[in-house]
Design a protein around this motif. Structure first.
Motif, PDB file in Angstrom:
ATOM      1  N   SER A 189      -0.420  -6.031 -15.252  1.00  0.00           N
ATOM      2  CA  SER A 189      -1.374  -5.875 -16.353  1.00  0.00           C
ATOM      3  C   SER A 189      -1.770  -4.415 -16.511  1.00  0.00           C
ATOM      4  N   ALA A 191      -4.774  -3.413 -16.875  1.00  0.00           N
ATOM      5  CA  ALA A 191      -5.963  -3.190 -16.041  1.00  0.00           C
ATOM      6  C   ALA A 191      -5.566  -2.735 -14.644  1.00  0.00           C
ATOM      7  N   THR A 192      -4.541  -3.353 -14.094  1.00  0.00           N
ATOM      8  CA  THR A 192      -4.068  -2.968 -12.758  1.00  0.00           C
ATOM      9  C   THR A 192      -3.552  -1.540 -12.760  1.00  0.00           C
ATOM     10  N   TYR A 194      -4.550   0.900 -14.676  1.00  0.00           N
ATOM     11  CA  TYR A 194      -5.657   1.863 -14.785  1.00  0.00           C
ATOM     12  C   TYR A 194      -6.499   1.926 -13.509  1.00  0.00           C
ATOM     13  N   TRP A 195      -6.540   0.853 -12.762  1.00  0.00           N
ATOM     14  CA  TRP A 195      -7.163   0.929 -11.430  1.00  0.00           C
ATOM     15  C   TRP A 195      -6.326   1.823 -10.527  1.00  0.00           C
TER      16      TRP A 195
END
Length: 222
Positions: A189, A191-192, A194-195
């Motif tokens: 994803s 989100a992963t 950007y983490w």
């Protein structure tokens, strides 16, 4: 921009009242700042023990006797080989080898005052010198701007926008893909990813990275 960075590297040779060792060190400082996005003091406080002599050229960012890191999230490993161009890797390797001459202590600094391996280069002086060489290269800016550039460039890699990567960097798609694997792995994803980018930057969450450092966000949205 890439052309300003390259012009700045050339201008280092013209610095007045700076010896050859200082100029060599400053060139490597600029390369690391521009390609890895490390903070100024993270670079200037690196010890020889933080430099892995392997194919990955991993740099270990950690606290030492010179001071704490900005936050606990700042402790991290930087996969330098993937980020450096071939010509830059040669300059970096030659400098690191020169610092290993004479069996130095592992806690000696990578960048130090000549003849004083425990004394770091003056950070304000480095900042002022970089500001001067950027001006000579035809741009206004400071060393910290290189961190913004590096992290923004990595956002393009995170999004696998290879056309934009080629437009705004010196990386080929093959190099950018290698960076993607090293920094982001195989996330499922956005989100992963950007983490992972926040962790690479030494931030505790992507909110900090987005708020200050990712300058291609609007372009990517439209």
């Amino acid at each position: 921009p890439e052309h300003v960075y390259k012009a700045a590297l050339k201008e280092i040779a013209q610095l007045r009242n700076r010896d050859r060792d200082y100029k060599r060190a400053l060139k490597v400082v600029l390369i690391l700042a521009y390609r890895t996005g490390m903070r100024r003091n993270e670079i200037l406080h690196l010890q020889l023990r933080d430099i892995e002599r392997s194919e990955d050229r991993t740099i270990f960012v950690r606290a030492n006797s010179l001071g704490r890191l900005k936050t606990s999230a700042a402790r991290r490993n930087i996969p330098t080989t993937a980020l450096l161009l071939t010509s830059e890797a040669k300059i970096y390797d030659a400098y690191c080898r020169s610092r290993q001459v004479g069996r130095p202590s592992s806690t000696d600094l990578l960048f130090c005052i000549a003849g004083k391996p425990k004394q770091p280069l003056d950070g304000h002086q480095v900042t002022n010198n970089v500001k001067r060489i950027l001006w000579k290269a035809g741009a206004s800016g400071v060393l910290h701007d290189f961190r913004h550039t590096a992290l923004s460039r990595l956002q393009l890699v995170a999004e696998r926008e290879w056309i934009l990567v080629r437009r705004f960097s010196a990386y080929t798609e093959e190099q950018a893909t290698a960076i993607y694997r090293e920094v982001f792995g195989h996330p499922k994803s956005a989100a992963t990813r950007y983490w992972a980018l926040a962790a690479f930057a030494g931030h505790s969450s992507p909110m900090t990275t987005f708020a200050s450092y990712l300058h291609f966000s609007s372009m990517l949205l439209y």
